[in-house]
Design an enzyme around this catalytic site. Sequence first.
Site, PDB file in Angstrom:
ATOM      1  N   ALA A  95       0.768  -1.283   0.043  1.00 28.64           N
ATOM      2  CA  ALA A  95       0.001  -0.055   0.085  1.00 28.64           C
ATOM      3  C   ALA A  95       0.910   1.227   0.040  1.00 28.64           C
ATOM      4  O   ALA A  95       0.259   2.542  -0.525  1.00 28.64           O
ATOM      5  CB  ALA A  95      -0.826   0.253   1.145  1.00 28.64           C
ATOM      6  N   LYS A  96       1.949   1.096   0.385  1.00 33.56           N
ATOM      7  CA  LYS A  96       2.895   2.396   0.451  1.00 33.56           C
ATOM      8  C   LYS A  96       2.535   3.520   0.994  1.00 33.56           C
ATOM      9  O   LYS A  96       2.586   4.685   0.600  1.00 33.56           O
ATOM     10  CB  LYS A  96       3.439   2.586  -0.797  1.00 33.56           C
ATOM     11  CG  LYS A  96       4.352   1.577  -1.316  1.00 33.56           C
ATOM     12  CD  LYS A  96       5.203   1.540  -2.758  1.00 33.56           C
ATOM     13  CE  LYS A  96       5.762   0.417  -3.279  1.00 33.56           C
ATOM     14  NZ  LYS A  96       5.157  -0.497  -3.874  1.00 33.56           N
ATOM     15  N   ARG A  97       1.539   3.074   2.484  1.00 38.74           N
ATOM     16  CA  ARG A  97       0.990   4.441   2.955  1.00 38.74           C
ATOM     17  C   ARG A  97       2.000   5.066   3.813  1.00 38.74           C
ATOM     18  O   ARG A  97       3.213   4.487   4.077  1.00 38.74           O
ATOM     19  CB  ARG A  97      -0.035   3.818   3.784  1.00 38.74           C
ATOM     20  CG  ARG A  97      -1.124   3.031   2.910  1.00 38.74           C
ATOM     21  CD  ARG A  97      -1.885   4.315   2.185  1.00 38.74           C
ATOM     22  NE  ARG A  97      -3.060   3.700   1.439  1.00 38.74           N
ATOM     23  CZ  ARG A  97      -3.284   3.117   0.464  1.00 38.74           C
ATOM     24  NH1 ARG A  97      -2.057   2.671  -0.416  1.00 38.74           N
ATOM     25  NH2 ARG A  97      -4.308   2.582  -0.180  1.00 38.74           N
ATOM     26  N   THR A 121       3.121  -2.426   3.544  1.00 42.53           N
ATOM     27  CA  THR A 121       4.514  -1.548   3.214  1.00 42.53           C
ATOM     28  C   THR A 121       3.791  -0.040   3.498  1.00 42.53           C
ATOM     29  O   THR A 121       3.004   0.503   3.404  1.00 42.53           O
ATOM     30  CB  THR A 121       4.755  -1.636   1.659  1.00 42.53           C
ATOM     31  OG1 THR A 121       3.612  -1.484   0.914  1.00 42.53           O
ATOM     32  CG2 THR A 121       5.061  -2.996   1.312  1.00 42.53           C
TER      33      THR A 121
ATOM     34  N   ASP B  99       4.590   4.961  -6.172  1.00 41.09           N
ATOM     35  CA  ASP B  99       4.839   3.604  -6.431  1.00 41.09           C
ATOM     36  C   ASP B  99       5.686   3.457  -7.814  1.00 41.09           C
ATOM     37  O   ASP B  99       6.018   4.409  -8.363  1.00 41.09           O
ATOM     38  CB  ASP B  99       3.697   2.597  -6.619  1.00 41.09           C
ATOM     39  CG  ASP B  99       3.929   1.524  -6.136  1.00 41.09           C
ATOM     40  OD1 ASP B  99       4.821   0.618  -6.609  1.00 41.09           O
ATOM     41  OD2 ASP B  99       2.942   0.973  -5.291  1.00 41.09           O
TER      42      ASP B  99
END
Lengths: 273, 273
Positions: A95-97, A121, B99
Amino acid sequence: MNKQELFENIKRKESFLCVGLDTDIQKIPSHLLKEEDPVFAFNKAIIDATAPYCIAYKPNLAFYESMGVKGWLAFEKTIQYLNKNYPDQFIIADAKRGDIGNTSAMYARTFFEEMQLDALTVAPYMGEDSVTPFLGYENKWVILLALTSNKGSHDFQLTTDTEGERLFEKVLRKSQEWGNDQNMMYVVGATQGHMFEDIRKIVPNHFLLVPGIGAQGGSLEEVCQYGMNSTCGLIVNSSRAIIYADSTESFAVVAGEKAREVQQQMAVQLKKL
Amino acid sequence: MNKQELFENIKRKESFLCVGLDTDIQKIPSHLLKEEDPVFAFNKAIIDATAPYCIAYKPNLAFYESMGVKGWLAFEKTIQYLNKNYPDQFIIADAKRGDIGNTSAMYARTFFEEMQLDALTVAPYMGEDSVTPFLGYENKWVILLALTSNKGSHDFQLTTDTEGERLFEKVLRKSQEWGNDQNMMYVVGATQGHMFEDIRKIVPNHFLLVPGIGAQGGSLEEVCQYGMNSTCGLIVNSSRAIIYADSTESFAVVAGEKAREVQQQMAVQLKKL
């Protein structure tokens, strides 16, 4: 899932493969489009075919969000399917939050309590209070971006500071004040295999999530040579090279074969432990 | 919306206020819980009451995602409502995405083509190819995190490199190779008001999105003193201090009053242009 359970799964299955569920409705076999939920139908078939050869799944949320509400339904169904049928799989939401504390706390509740994912993530740019809300959950993991696999990773992650430390190294070092090798992992791209030696000096015991094998060109052997530790310490992700290996009605069978090929290469590497 | 249109709206409404729609179902007035979609009902009332006094809305996606599919429905309905009824409002999805290229491209399609948002916040850690996919859309904006308003912003953003440049300054400088003041803005927290002087040396003409006024303690006057430029150059966000100012059936009326108070302070600042 805790670290010991993860390592036991790796030994038992002779694999540290994570299958990336980057499911794009424009890329799935056309015969699935007549299904009620083509994305879930694709995921279910891929999971059933690859589960014997992997220990983790990583849906990238971007692919689901791009389909709006339908995408979220497919994502939730996929997680439920995994939790019910393959409880030994480690499930990572890519999710790369990363947001201010109260917002990160909401994300933590969503992904860890409601969806029962194992790991998420997180991007480190906003620092400590964007990361720590995720660390209060037993047997749940933050996977912090450290050195990513893309070209743009050179823009900021490799910047050297006045102490002689590169930004990704500072992320590795500083974040150990917040968590430990029982609740934190790091994303390190396979495309920078030689960097694993430097990384292991800072985080010798942590698990690393390694994208970039396959379509992005990283070498499994190089990653293992420099990155493996005594509890394996690696979860290597492959997405496109497995899930889109075939676009006919045999797509799942072929995906299973591709996953098995990678698993067999991994078994060789694990013998060196 | 392009830069000139945004500035015209600011002049016409004598406001550069952005209302943050950080709608938390646990915080909205209890009488709304009987509505079919309480979150949308809350947003609709807040929007109708505050629209005369602001030029932008910023839903933070975390709050919607935390409610799963229901949350996405409420988010989509809110955007549709804004686009239909208040086409002069600049709509920012506070998503903090970022991303690898093909994934960022999917996000861009979702937020800009399907949802018709004006802008998206993006985290810079992964560098150029995580940002540029968002820049190919006419009159759409990337709002890149530069210097955030939270305590953790000190962990990495203020790190000085061997060239004497702090990380947030490198983000400001480097990203100008990718975009310009017609398609890129930056997040700069109001809690670091004195930093605006340094920031304006690097990005004199860009709009800055400024969170941290109100609940987080930043000063509007200080931000304007150091941050305003000849086309205003500021979009100042307030969330909790407006939308949760009252929790009775009068919540929307009170939110409108709070927004008007901020707008009047802004009108004073705009006279200095």
